[in-house]
Design a protein around this motif. Structure first.
Motif, PDB file in Angstrom:
ATOM      1  N   MET A  73       0.832  -1.205   0.000  1.00  0.00           N
ATOM      2  CA  MET A  73       0.000   0.000   0.000  1.00  0.00           C
ATOM      3  C   MET A  73       0.869   1.258   0.000  1.00  0.00           C
ATOM      4  O   MET A  73       0.609   2.214  -0.743  1.00  0.00           O
ATOM      5  N   GLN A  74       1.918   1.243   0.821  1.00  0.00           N
ATOM      6  CA  GLN A  74       2.825   2.397   0.856  1.00  0.00           C
ATOM      7  C   GLN A  74       3.579   2.550  -0.461  1.00  0.00           C
ATOM      8  O   GLN A  74       3.795   3.674  -0.935  1.00  0.00           O
ATOM      9  N   GLN A  75       3.982   1.412  -1.059  1.00  0.00           N
ATOM     10  CA  GLN A  75       4.651   1.482  -2.362  1.00  0.00           C
ATOM     11  C   GLN A  75       3.727   2.105  -3.405  1.00  0.00           C
ATOM     12  O   GLN A  75       4.162   2.900  -4.239  1.00  0.00           O
ATOM     13  N   SER A  76       2.436   1.730  -3.369  1.00  0.00           N
ATOM     14  CA  SER A  76       1.473   2.270  -4.327  1.00  0.00           C
ATOM     15  C   SER A  76       1.413   3.789  -4.228  1.00  0.00           C
ATOM     16  O   SER A  76       1.414   4.503  -5.239  1.00  0.00           O
ATOM     17  N   GLN A  77       1.354   4.289  -3.007  1.00  0.00           N
ATOM     18  CA  GLN A  77       1.296   5.736  -2.801  1.00  0.00           C
ATOM     19  C   GLN A  77       2.596   6.408  -3.231  1.00  0.00           C
ATOM     20  O   GLN A  77       2.593   7.474  -3.855  1.00  0.00           O
ATOM     21  N   MET A  78       3.718   5.759  -2.931  1.00  0.00           N
ATOM     22  CA  MET A  78       5.025   6.331  -3.242  1.00  0.00           C
ATOM     23  C   MET A  78       5.219   6.519  -4.744  1.00  0.00           C
ATOM     24  O   MET A  78       5.764   7.529  -5.203  1.00  0.00           O
ATOM     25  N   PHE A  79       4.760   5.549  -5.521  1.00  0.00           N
ATOM     26  CA  PHE A  79       5.029   5.569  -6.963  1.00  0.00           C
ATOM     27  C   PHE A  79       3.821   5.979  -7.798  1.00  0.00           C
ATOM     28  O   PHE A  79       3.876   5.952  -9.035  1.00  0.00           O
ATOM     29  N   GLY A  80       2.712   6.337  -7.130  1.00  0.00           N
ATOM     30  CA  GLY A  80       1.541   6.774  -7.859  1.00  0.00           C
ATOM     31  C   GLY A  80       0.844   5.669  -8.629  1.00  0.00           C
ATOM     32  O   GLY A  80       0.233   5.917  -9.676  1.00  0.00           O
ATOM     33  N   PHE A  81       0.934   4.438  -8.120  1.00  0.00           N
ATOM     34  CA  PHE A  81       0.286   3.298  -8.747  1.00  0.00           C
ATOM     35  C   PHE A  81      -1.089   3.072  -8.121  1.00  0.00           C
ATOM     36  O   PHE A  81      -1.347   3.535  -7.008  1.00  0.00           O
ATOM     37  N   PRO A  82      -1.983   2.335  -8.789  1.00  0.00           N
ATOM     38  CA  PRO A  82      -3.235   1.937  -8.150  1.00  0.00           C
ATOM     39  C   PRO A  82      -2.943   1.142  -6.875  1.00  0.00           C
ATOM     40  O   PRO A  82      -1.900   0.478  -6.786  1.00  0.00           O
ATOM     41  N   PRO A  83      -3.826   1.208  -5.886  1.00  0.00           N
ATOM     42  CA  PRO A  83      -3.582   0.493  -4.624  1.00  0.00           C
ATOM     43  C   PRO A  83      -3.338  -0.999  -4.855  1.00  0.00           C
ATOM     44  O   PRO A  83      -4.061  -1.642  -5.619  1.00  0.00           O
ATOM     45  N   ALA A  84      -2.310  -1.524  -4.230  1.00  0.00           N
ATOM     46  CA  ALA A  84      -1.975  -2.948  -4.335  1.00  0.00           C
ATOM     47  C   ALA A  84      -2.119  -3.588  -2.963  1.00  0.00           C
ATOM     48  O   ALA A  84      -1.612  -3.060  -1.970  1.00  0.00           O
ATOM     49  N   THR A  85      -2.791  -4.716  -2.911  1.00  0.00           N
ATOM     50  CA  THR A  85      -3.077  -5.382  -1.649  1.00  0.00           C
ATOM     51  C   THR A  85      -1.870  -6.196  -1.190  1.00  0.00           C
ATOM     52  O   THR A  85      -1.337  -7.000  -1.959  1.00  0.00           O
ATOM     53  N   PRO A  86      -1.426  -6.021   0.051  1.00  0.00           N
ATOM     54  CA  PRO A  86      -0.368  -6.896   0.570  1.00  0.00           C
ATOM     55  C   PRO A  86      -0.789  -8.359   0.524  1.00  0.00           C
ATOM     56  O   PRO A  86      -1.982  -8.675   0.644  1.00  0.00           O
ATOM     57  N   PHE A  87       0.164  -9.243   0.335  1.00  0.00           N
ATOM     58  CA  PHE A  87      -0.140 -10.677   0.266  1.00  0.00           C
ATOM     59  C   PHE A  87       1.056 -11.464   0.751  1.00  0.00           C
ATOM     60  O   PHE A  87       2.170 -10.944   0.860  1.00  0.00           O
ATOM     61  N   VAL A  88       0.808 -12.738   1.032  1.00  0.00           N
ATOM     62  CA  VAL A  88       1.863 -13.676   1.391  1.00  0.00           C
ATOM     63  C   VAL A  88       1.905 -14.759   0.318  1.00  0.00           C
ATOM     64  O   VAL A  88       0.863 -15.365   0.008  1.00  0.00           O
ATOM     65  N   PRO A  89       3.048 -15.019  -0.295  1.00  0.00           N
ATOM     66  CA  PRO A  89       3.123 -16.087  -1.308  1.00  0.00           C
ATOM     67  C   PRO A  89       2.742 -17.448  -0.719  1.00  0.00           C
ATOM     68  O   PRO A  89       2.865 -17.679   0.487  1.00  0.00           O
ATOM     69  N   ASN A  90       2.317 -18.332  -1.585  1.00  0.00           N
ATOM     70  CA  ASN A  90       2.088 -19.718  -1.160  1.00  0.00           C
ATOM     71  C   ASN A  90       3.391 -20.421  -0.831  1.00  0.00           C
ATOM     72  O   ASN A  90       3.414 -21.374  -0.042  1.00  0.00           O
ATOM     73  N   GLN A  91       4.486 -19.947  -1.438  1.00  0.00           N
ATOM     74  CA  GLN A  91       5.799 -20.570  -1.203  1.00  0.00           C
ATOM     75  C   GLN A  91       6.882 -19.510  -1.296  1.00  0.00           C
ATOM     76  O   GLN A  91       6.955 -18.771  -2.284  1.00  0.00           O
TER      77      GLN A  91
END
Length: 213
Positions: A91-109
């Motif tokens: 979410m912070q990266q999205s704001q920093m770079f002016g991108f659409p909001p991106a949801t944090p996630f945890v990879p399956n592996q």
């Protein structure tokens, strides 16, 4: 390994669509965004997406991951655990770079050095190459002599190290120990810009060539 490069996001990040020619089983590597463009590429090439693979946690490489994984109902593989803090901060990266909001996630592996990933009958070797980010990995496919390197090395350049937990010397060490020791004719697929080869970078990359002259 068949591969096509699909530039995505305003940063022209090279998302890779890779597949096994025999089974047409496929994976997206670093789907940073422009989801419909990626879906169309998979459809046009008549491949079946079985997983999403991430080289590192920067937004331009992972921004479309959650949406694409839901669309295909496939697992997310990678990067190394060292990049968890980047995925947590999407979410912070999205704001920093002016991108659409991106949801944090945890990879399956999470991935570690010397792991292998299968895509159909393909085997990708995982090399942990920290420096640009602490959890960056690269993917080596020996049969077709190709390596997907994310933002570790580019044609004539190397990844930035001025982001949190970047380390310039660690990046140079990763490049020299893990990338430039691969076969000279191996084709390098960077996260931005054109493809290159191990031999070309050893001969002319200004950041590392002096060590290979």
């Amino acid at each position: 390994m068949e591969i096509i490069i699909i530039p995505v996001t305003p940063f022209a990040q090279n998302c890779s669509l890779i597949w096994d020619a025999g089974s047409k089983q496929a994976a997206f590597v670093d789907p940073g965004g422009d989801i419909q463009k990626l879906i169309c590429a998979a459809s046009d090439n008549q491949v079946t997406i079985e997983k999403i693979i991430l080289t590192h946690g920067h937004l331009d490489h992972v921004g479309g991951t959650v949406e694409l994984a839901k669309y295909y109902d496939v697992p997310i593989v990678g990067p190394h655990l060292g990049d968890k803090f980047w995925l947590d901060a999407l979410m912070q990266q999205s704001q920093m770079f002016g991108f659409p909001p991106a949801t944090p996630f945890v990879p399956n592996q999470w991935l570690s050095d010397n792991d292998t990933i299968s895509v159909g009958e393909l085997t990708l070797e995982v090399l942990h190459c920290p420096g640009h980010t602490p959890g960056h990995v690269v993917l080596v496919e020996r049969i077709s002599n190709k390596v997907i390197v994310g933002d570790v090395i580019f044609a004539g350049s190397i990844g930035r190290t001025d982001f949190p937990q970047g380390d310039h010397q660690q990046l140079l060490d990763s490049i020299n120990a893990k990338i430039l020791t691969l076969p000279d004719d191996m084709v390098i697929y960077p996260g931005h810009g054109p493809t290159t080869t191990v031999a070309k970078e050893k001969a002319s990359n200004p950041y590392v060539a002096s060590q290979w002259g």
